[in-house]
Scaffold this motif. Structure first.
Motif, PDB file in Angstrom:
ATOM      1  N   LEU A   1      17.741   9.971  55.495  1.00 40.10           N
ATOM      2  CA  LEU A   1      17.218  10.197  56.840  1.00 40.10           C
ATOM      3  C   LEU A   1      15.816   9.609  56.974  1.00 40.10           C
ATOM      4  CD1 LEU A   1      17.718  11.621  59.581  1.00 40.10           C
ATOM      5  CD2 LEU A   1      16.736  13.681  58.577  1.00 40.10           C
ATOM      6  N   LYS A   2      15.023   9.807  55.939  1.00 38.82           N
ATOM      7  CA  LYS A   2      13.643   9.321  55.965  1.00 38.82           C
ATOM      8  C   LYS A   2      13.570   7.804  56.040  1.00 38.82           C
ATOM      9  CE  LYS A   2       9.286   9.744  53.424  1.00 38.82           C
ATOM     10  NZ  LYS A   2       8.622  10.335  52.230  1.00 38.82           N
ATOM     11  N   LEU A   3      14.501   7.123  55.357  1.00 36.52           N
ATOM     12  CA  LEU A   3      14.460   5.669  55.281  1.00 36.52           C
ATOM     13  C   LEU A   3      15.402   4.993  56.270  1.00 36.52           C
ATOM     14  CD1 LEU A   3      14.260   5.184  51.405  1.00 36.52           C
ATOM     15  CD2 LEU A   3      12.402   5.239  53.068  1.00 36.52           C
ATOM     16  N   ALA A   4      16.010   5.751  57.173  1.00 36.12           N
ATOM     17  CA  ALA A   4      16.933   5.168  58.155  1.00 36.12           C
ATOM     18  C   ALA A   4      16.186   4.255  59.122  1.00 36.12           C
ATOM     19  CB  ALA A   4      17.638   6.273  58.929  1.00 36.12           C
ATOM     20  N   ASP A   5      16.850   3.184  59.529  1.00 29.57           N
ATOM     21  CA  ASP A   5      16.302   2.315  60.567  1.00 29.57           C
ATOM     22  C   ASP A   5      16.632   2.847  61.955  1.00 29.57           C
ATOM     23  OD1 ASP A   5      15.218  -0.005  58.959  1.00 29.57           O
ATOM     24  OD2 ASP A   5      17.284   0.031  58.229  1.00 29.57           O
ATOM     25  N   VAL A   6      17.802   3.452  62.089  1.00 27.75           N
ATOM     26  CA  VAL A   6      18.228   4.075  63.344  1.00 27.75           C
ATOM     27  C   VAL A   6      18.894   5.398  63.003  1.00 27.75           C
ATOM     28  CG1 VAL A   6      19.724   3.890  65.380  1.00 27.75           C
ATOM     29  CG2 VAL A   6      18.603   1.839  64.463  1.00 27.75           C
ATOM     30  N   ILE A   7      18.603   6.424  63.789  1.00 24.47           N
ATOM     31  CA  ILE A   7      19.205   7.738  63.593  1.00 24.47           C
ATOM     32  C   ILE A   7      20.119   8.051  64.773  1.00 24.47           C
ATOM     33  CG2 ILE A   7      18.761  10.229  63.460  1.00 24.47           C
ATOM     34  CD1 ILE A   7      16.102   9.528  62.081  1.00 24.47           C
ATOM     35  N   VAL A   8      21.355   8.440  64.462  1.00 24.29           N
ATOM     36  CA  VAL A   8      22.275   8.911  65.499  1.00 24.29           C
ATOM     37  C   VAL A   8      22.366  10.424  65.356  1.00 24.29           C
ATOM     38  CG1 VAL A   8      24.621   8.843  66.411  1.00 24.29           C
ATOM     39  CG2 VAL A   8      23.579   6.756  65.505  1.00 24.29           C
ATOM     40  N   LEU A   9      21.843  11.135  66.333  1.00 27.50           N
ATOM     41  CA  LEU A   9      21.787  12.594  66.312  1.00 27.50           C
ATOM     42  C   LEU A   9      22.939  13.156  67.144  1.00 27.50           C
ATOM     43  CD1 LEU A   9      20.549  15.392  65.886  1.00 27.50           C
ATOM     44  CD2 LEU A   9      18.895  14.861  67.690  1.00 27.50           C
ATOM     45  N   LEU A  10      23.895  13.821  66.483  1.00 34.36           N
ATOM     46  CA  LEU A  10      25.044  14.368  67.194  1.00 34.36           C
ATOM     47  C   LEU A  10      24.750  15.760  67.724  1.00 34.36           C
ATOM     48  CD1 LEU A  10      26.389  12.138  65.230  1.00 34.36           C
ATOM     49  CD2 LEU A  10      28.510  13.308  65.835  1.00 34.36           C
ATOM     50  N   VAL A  11      25.220  16.011  68.938  1.00 36.11           N
ATOM     51  CA  VAL A  11      25.069  17.313  69.591  1.00 36.11           C
ATOM     52  C   VAL A  11      26.441  17.774  70.057  1.00 36.11           C
ATOM     53  CG1 VAL A  11      24.039  18.558  71.523  1.00 36.11           C
ATOM     54  CG2 VAL A  11      22.725  16.771  70.355  1.00 36.11           C
ATOM     55  N   ASP A  12      26.808  19.001  69.717  1.00 39.42           N
ATOM     56  CA  ASP A  12      28.088  19.572  70.143  1.00 39.42           C
ATOM     57  C   ASP A  12      27.945  20.110  71.563  1.00 39.42           C
ATOM     58  OD1 ASP A  12      30.415  20.967  70.598  1.00 39.42           O
ATOM     59  OD2 ASP A  12      30.329  22.152  68.756  1.00 39.42           O
ATOM     60  N   VAL A  13      28.493  19.368  72.536  1.00 32.90           N
ATOM     61  CA  VAL A  13      28.322  19.715  73.941  1.00 32.90           C
ATOM     62  C   VAL A  13      29.253  20.835  74.372  1.00 32.90           C
ATOM     63  CG1 VAL A  13      30.012  18.121  74.942  1.00 32.90           C
ATOM     64  CG2 VAL A  13      27.900  18.623  76.200  1.00 32.90           C
ATOM     65  N   SER A  14      30.193  21.226  73.521  1.00 38.59           N
ATOM     66  CA  SER A  14      31.143  22.275  73.889  1.00 38.59           C
ATOM     67  C   SER A  14      30.563  23.674  73.732  1.00 38.59           C
ATOM     68  CB  SER A  14      32.419  22.161  73.046  1.00 38.59           C
ATOM     69  OG  SER A  14      32.173  22.502  71.683  1.00 38.59           O
TER      70      SER A  14
END
Length: 367
Positions: free
Chosen positions: A269-282
């Motif tokens: 996570l620290k060295l990621a170039d892009v972070i995709v943050l998932l959110v449970d909308v249900s």
């Protein structure tokens, strides 16, 4: 589901609607405990001796006798003195867990690699070491009841010596694994493969999305913390190649010792170039708000605030348009600086659009 044991959940809160109660109940059920009752005490300051007051403690004893319960799960984190006073009052044969020990039990259940098992053992040892010291003050009680799990029955002095040596040994092993993992990540960067890390609250759908993008078949649906070890695969999309990483899920008020123990896992996570943050909308708006705030806070602590983040609003197949519209308004208020996309990882809805947004972020990275 095969239940491990009947259990009673106990908590001391300043307000009746405390999120920790519901979360611990969900964790306990997923672990396999049959919850037969809950005992909650509203008090501004937890009782210093037992967390709950003497009257509630007697009520707990009565409930345990009524239901034949030998496992008590405390929603709060117990102090060393509280743990042993409770053990003395409830009986040496009673399994007492607090929130941290319950999470560690689930981690132990999910762990499949030697590294993950070492990380969990380290967290357990560090957490229970002060409890062993407390035995010195409680002379004559439980001098043989040590180990807190699978470590066996050590007298407390022998346990203290064993635990300190074991902690040093595990830390040395994990440090070697950490250096090896960091070298691997740096090699990826040297060959100019950007790293895209999937993250978010536990059970938000990270592994389902990872499987869809990589055509892998990682296990899903086991409950909280199905993923303890990171898994990385190359993905080619829209003229770009990158590494996609499935990472450890978050939980509200994540114990720091777990974050420390899983440093090697969270380095992705620290060295990621892009972070995709998932959110449970249900989920309900209040749960969604807390979980998104928790995730953003942990990401900021680990990766800083400069990393590009795409908020992937997942599980849109489970709700209608009206709920989705209201949820998006809430998410935009909480994460106004981040790009937001809506997807269903399970159904494959809008995944190609998400990939395009990832590729756009990668293309804009400063070399």
């Amino acid at each position: 589901m095969i239940f491990l044991d009947k259990a009673i959940i106990v908590g001391a809160f300043s307000t009746r609607d405390d999120f920790r109660l519901y979360e611990v109940e969900e964790l306990a059920k997923n672990r396999g405990y049959l919850i037969v009752d809950k005992l909650i005490q509203l008090r501004r300051i937890p009782h210093s001796g037992y967390l709950i007051g003497p009257g509630k403690l007697q009520e707990l004893k009565d409930k345990m006798k009524k239901y034949g319960v030998k496992t008590v799960i405390f929603v709060n984190e117990l102090k060393p003195g509280q743990y042993f006073r409770l053990q003395k009052e409830l009986g040496l044969d009673v399994n007492i867990l607090d929130r941290v020990l319950l999470i560690l039990e689930i981690f132990e259940q999910r762990a499949s690699t030697s590294e993950a098992k070492l990380q969990i053992e380290l967290a357990r040892l560090k957490y229970t070491l002060p409890w062993a010291r407390e035995l010195v003050r409680l002379k004559g009680f439980g001098s043989e009841k040590m180990g807190f799990g699978s470590l066996g029955g050590y007298p407390y002095k022998a346990y203290l010596s064993f635990a300190r040596k074991r902690i040093r040994l595990i830390e040395e092993k994990l440090e070697k694994l950490r250096r090896k993992e960091e070298k691997l990540i740096m090699r990826r960067k040297e060959i100019q493969l950007p790293i895209v890390t999937l993250t978010g609250y536990t059970q938000s759908g990270k592994t389902t999305l990872f499987n869809f993008l990589t055509r892998e078949s990682k296990v899903i649906g086991l409950g909280p913390f199905t993923t303890l070890e990171t898994c990385a695969r190359r993905v080619d999309a829209h003229g770009k190649s990158f590494i996609i990483v499935d990472s450890l899920g978050f939980i509200e008020e994540m114990p720091q010792l777990i974050l420390d123990a899983f440093h090697a896992t969270l380095i992705e996570l620290k060295l990621a170039d892009v972070i995709v943050l998932l959110v449970d909308v249900s989920e309900t708006p209040s749960k969604m708000r807390r979980k998104l705030e928790t995730s953003l806070s942990i990401i900021a602590d680990i990766a800083g605030s400069e990393r590009p983040i795409i908020v992937a609003v997942n599980k849109i197949d489970l709700i209608g348009d009206s709920r989705l519209e209201n949820a998006l308004k809430l998410i935009k208020r909480l994460a106004p600086q981040h790009e937001i996309t809506i997807i269903s990882a399970k159904k494959g809805v809008n995944i190609d659009y998400l990939l395009r947004r990832i590729v756009d972020k990668i293309s804009n990275l400063k070399v």
